[in-house]
Design a protein around this motif. Structure first.
Motif, mmCIF file in Angstrom:
data_model
loop_
_atom_site.group_PDB
_atom_site.id
_atom_site.type_symbol
_atom_site.label_atom_id
_atom_site.label_comp_id
_atom_site.label_asym_id
_atom_site.label_seq_id
_atom_site.Cartn_x
_atom_site.Cartn_y
_atom_site.Cartn_z
ATOM 1 N N LEU A 112 0.818 -1.198 0.000
ATOM 2 C CA LEU A 112 0.000 0.000 0.000
ATOM 3 C C LEU A 112 0.855 1.251 0.000
ATOM 4 O O LEU A 112 1.869 1.325 0.698
ATOM 5 C CB LEU A 112 -0.909 0.013 1.233
ATOM 6 C CG LEU A 112 -1.881 -1.165 1.388
ATOM 7 C CD1 LEU A 112 -2.602 -1.082 2.724
ATOM 8 C CD2 LEU A 112 -2.871 -1.191 0.237
ATOM 9 N N SER A 113 0.419 2.222 -0.771
ATOM 10 C CA SER A 113 1.025 3.544 -0.774
ATOM 11 C C SER A 113 0.103 4.516 -0.044
ATOM 12 O O SER A 113 -1.040 4.174 0.297
ATOM 13 C CB SER A 113 1.265 4.019 -2.211
ATOM 14 O OG SER A 113 2.116 3.125 -2.899
ATOM 15 N N ALA A 114 0.577 5.715 0.184
ATOM 16 C CA ALA A 114 -0.226 6.720 0.883
ATOM 17 C C ALA A 114 -1.585 6.888 0.209
ATOM 18 O O ALA A 114 -1.692 6.922 -1.022
ATOM 19 C CB ALA A 114 0.512 8.052 0.899
ATOM 20 N N GLY A 115 -2.630 6.933 1.042
ATOM 21 C CA GLY A 115 -3.976 7.113 0.514
ATOM 22 C C GLY A 115 -4.632 5.840 0.043
ATOM 23 O O GLY A 115 -5.708 5.905 -0.575
ATOM 24 N N GLU A 116 -4.039 4.685 0.357
ATOM 25 C CA GLU A 116 -4.598 3.410 -0.096
ATOM 26 C C GLU A 116 -5.025 2.544 1.086
ATOM 27 O O GLU A 116 -4.532 2.685 2.205
ATOM 28 C CB GLU A 116 -3.581 2.645 -0.947
ATOM 29 C CG GLU A 116 -3.281 3.290 -2.284
ATOM 30 C CD GLU A 116 -2.386 2.438 -3.145
ATOM 31 O OE1 GLU A 116 -2.489 2.568 -4.381
ATOM 32 O OE2 GLU A 116 -1.578 1.649 -2.599
ATOM 33 N N ALA A 117 -5.924 1.626 0.786
ATOM 34 C CA ALA A 117 -6.374 0.618 1.736
ATOM 35 C C ALA A 117 -6.494 -0.708 1.001
ATOM 36 O O ALA A 117 -6.612 -0.742 -0.226
ATOM 37 C CB ALA A 117 -7.711 1.004 2.356
ATOM 38 N N ALA A 118 -6.468 -1.798 1.752
ATOM 39 C CA ALA A 118 -6.736 -3.130 1.203
ATOM 40 C C ALA A 118 -7.941 -3.695 1.932
ATOM 41 O O ALA A 118 -8.066 -3.534 3.151
ATOM 42 C CB ALA A 118 -5.529 -4.043 1.377
ATOM 43 N N PHE A 119 -8.810 -4.359 1.186
ATOM 44 C CA PHE A 119 -10.041 -4.879 1.768
ATOM 45 C C PHE A 119 -10.263 -6.297 1.282
ATOM 46 O O PHE A 119 -10.328 -6.550 0.078
ATOM 47 C CB PHE A 119 -11.225 -3.998 1.389
ATOM 48 C CG PHE A 119 -12.512 -4.386 2.061
ATOM 49 C CD1 PHE A 119 -12.715 -4.100 3.401
ATOM 50 C CD2 PHE A 119 -13.505 -5.038 1.356
ATOM 51 C CE1 PHE A 119 -13.897 -4.460 4.030
ATOM 52 C CE2 PHE A 119 -14.691 -5.403 1.970
ATOM 53 C CZ PHE A 119 -14.889 -5.111 3.312
ATOM 54 N N GLY A 120 -10.390 -7.230 2.242
ATOM 55 C CA GLY A 120 -10.643 -8.625 1.914
ATOM 56 C C GLY A 120 -12.032 -9.030 2.374
ATOM 57 O O GLY A 120 -12.239 -9.264 3.575
ATOM 58 N N PRO A 121 -13.003 -9.098 1.469
ATOM 59 C CA PRO A 121 -14.364 -9.472 1.873
ATOM 60 C C PRO A 121 -14.474 -10.949 2.226
ATOM 61 O O PRO A 121 -13.764 -11.794 1.668
ATOM 62 C CB PRO A 121 -15.200 -9.141 0.633
ATOM 63 C CG PRO A 121 -14.247 -9.170 -0.504
ATOM 64 C CD PRO A 121 -12.894 -8.809 0.037
ATOM 65 N N ALA A 122 -15.354 -11.235 3.165
ATOM 66 C CA ALA A 122 -15.669 -12.622 3.516
ATOM 67 C C ALA A 122 -16.982 -13.014 2.861
ATOM 68 O O ALA A 122 -17.834 -12.159 2.581
ATOM 69 C CB ALA A 122 -15.771 -12.785 5.032
ATOM 70 N N ASP A 123 -17.161 -14.297 2.627
ATOM 71 C CA ASP A 123 -18.336 -14.734 1.878
ATOM 72 C C ASP A 123 -19.628 -14.588 2.670
ATOM 73 O O ASP A 123 -20.711 -14.658 2.107
ATOM 74 C CB ASP A 123 -18.160 -16.178 1.401
ATOM 75 C CG ASP A 123 -18.315 -17.188 2.511
ATOM 76 O OD1 ASP A 123 -17.958 -16.875 3.668
ATOM 77 O OD2 ASP A 123 -18.795 -18.299 2.232
ATOM 78 N N ASP A 124 -19.530 -14.333 3.978
ATOM 79 C CA ASP A 124 -20.728 -14.174 4.795
ATOM 80 C C ASP A 124 -21.167 -12.715 4.919
ATOM 81 O O ASP A 124 -22.078 -12.404 5.693
ATOM 82 C CB ASP A 124 -20.517 -14.769 6.183
ATOM 83 C CG ASP A 124 -19.390 -14.088 6.971
ATOM 84 O OD1 ASP A 124 -18.773 -13.134 6.440
ATOM 85 O OD2 ASP A 124 -19.126 -14.512 8.110
#
Length: 205
Positions: A112-124
């Motif tokens: 990740l660089s400045a101003g970024e996020a990571a999102f891992g969705p779950a199937d529920d």
């Protein structure tokens, strides 16, 4: 960071009961936690933190810093966890419910660089991972947890904050006995899968 409960019978994986006894559910929870921490240890990072509800046991290996969870709801506990790392980004937070996670996936969540996020969705409808280039506890506070819209609300929070969100793959959380079967089949070389198989061999299920 990994946020987790100590694998104590009757306190973890209660939705696996009555298909599994509280003791069996705790064995599966311990296996999932060991797999998760193993993936964390194999990921090249500067700090590895277990934010724990309960006391460490012999399942804990060296290289993991343990800090206690704060009180309050899950949103407050997640926010507190990110607060522990303010100024240290990027930071990736995961739970103990995805023993199929790999170092490669964790590494992607930290790119990740400045101003970024990571999102891992779950199937529920929830999420299994949240990464922030700049940890901000306010992004978690007030998000309704353990409901079908949890992931959607958290994802919207990231968008409203003006962050560029990197999507991680959808993973299945281990909540039910069927989840356990499917995750073990997906990741047959994990300790979780071998523990589930051992329960089957001893006639538990």
């Amino acid at each position: 960071m990994v946020i987790a409960k100590a694998p104590v019978p009757g306190r973890v994986k209660t939705r696996l009961t009555p298909v599994y006894s509280p003791e069996e559910a705790a064995r599966l929870a311990e296996a999932a936690l060991i797999d998760t921490l193993g993936a964390v240890l194999a990921t090249p990072v500067g700090r590895r933190v277990l934010v724990l509800d309960g006391a460490p046991g012999d399942w804990l290996t060296s290289g993991i810093e343990v800090v206690p969870q704060c009180g309050g709801g899950l949103d407050a506990r997640l926010a507190h966890a990110f607060g522990l790392c303010e100024g240290e980004g990027p930071v990736l937070l995961i739970g103990m419910d995805t023993p199929q996670v790999t170092p490669e996936l964790l590494g992607r969540g930290l790119e990740l660089s400045a101003g970024e996020a990571a999102f891992g969705p779950a199937d529920d409808g929830g999420f299994w991972a949240l990464g922030l280039a700049e940890p901000d506890p306010a992004l978690l506070r007030g998000v309704p947890m353990s409901v079908p819209e949890t992931g959607a609300v958290q994802r919207r929070r990231l968008d409203l904050a003006g962050l560029t969100v990197r999507e991680l793959p959808v993973l299945r959380d281990v909540d039910t006995a069927e989840d356990a079967r499917l995750v073990a089949a997906e990741a047959p070389l994990t300790r979780f899968a071998s523990t589930l198989a051992a329960l089957a061999r001893t006639g538990a299920r």
